[in-house]
Design a protein around this motif. Sequence first.
Motif, mmCIF file in Angstrom:
data_model
loop_
_atom_site.group_PDB
_atom_site.id
_atom_site.type_symbol
_atom_site.label_atom_id
_atom_site.label_comp_id
_atom_site.label_asym_id
_atom_site.label_seq_id
_atom_site.Cartn_x
_atom_site.Cartn_y
_atom_site.Cartn_z
ATOM 1 N N GLY A 164 5.875 6.915 1.279
ATOM 2 C CA GLY A 164 6.507 5.602 1.359
ATOM 3 C C GLY A 164 5.507 4.522 1.006
ATOM 4 N N THR A 165 5.816 3.300 1.419
ATOM 5 C CA THR A 165 4.899 2.175 1.224
ATOM 6 C C THR A 165 4.914 1.319 2.485
ATOM 7 N N ILE A 166 3.893 0.503 2.620
ATOM 8 C CA ILE A 166 3.863 -0.496 3.683
ATOM 9 C C ILE A 166 3.321 -1.781 3.083
ATOM 10 N N CYS A 167 3.994 -2.879 3.381
ATOM 11 C CA CYS A 167 3.599 -4.170 2.802
ATOM 12 C C CYS A 167 3.173 -5.130 3.914
ATOM 13 N N ARG A 168 2.688 -6.285 3.515
ATOM 14 C CA ARG A 168 2.237 -7.281 4.488
ATOM 15 C C ARG A 168 3.340 -7.656 5.466
ATOM 16 N N ASN A 169 4.556 -7.781 4.971
ATOM 17 C CA ASN A 169 5.665 -8.145 5.845
ATOM 18 C C ASN A 169 5.914 -7.070 6.900
ATOM 19 N N TYR A 213 0.839 -1.187 0.000
ATOM 20 C CA TYR A 213 0.000 0.000 0.000
ATOM 21 C C TYR A 213 0.881 1.247 0.000
ATOM 22 N N PRO A 214 0.646 2.179 -0.908
ATOM 23 C CA PRO A 214 1.343 3.463 -0.823
ATOM 24 C C PRO A 214 0.881 4.209 0.428
#
Length: 137
Positions: free
Chosen positions: A116-121, A105-106
């Motif tokens: 930035g972004t954030i991911c599942r990890n 997700y941005p």
Amino acid sequence: MVSIQVKDYMNHYPVTFTSEMVVEEAALRFLKTKQIGGPVVDANYHLIGFLSESDVLAKMLQSIYHNEHVTDVAALMRKEVLSVKPYDSVIELAQTMLQNKPKVYPVVDDDGNLLGTICRNDVLHAIDKHMRSSFKS
């Protein structure tokens, strides 16, 4: 429960793309960064789309079969992008991730500028860290 915010776990240096970029260059960025997706931004770093590794792979595979030049990012990117704010809850994002498909997700400010972004990890890391600190207390 203590609020766990996106800003504390997001990737501040995500791979990014421009709409004019050719897909071959986008593929190289994915290979170099080992990220699976990234925001497409304009000259002012305003979020305008999202490009995934699978979008690029599908187009490049098609171009091999048809022996034709691939297109630019604008033709492949998703224009409807799910994004989050830096002050959003990681717990709520985790619940959203269980229902929606995006893995990345941005993170944008209130004006739609990429932060930035954030991911599942990243989300898993945040929850794990919070749980470990709660058990120690």
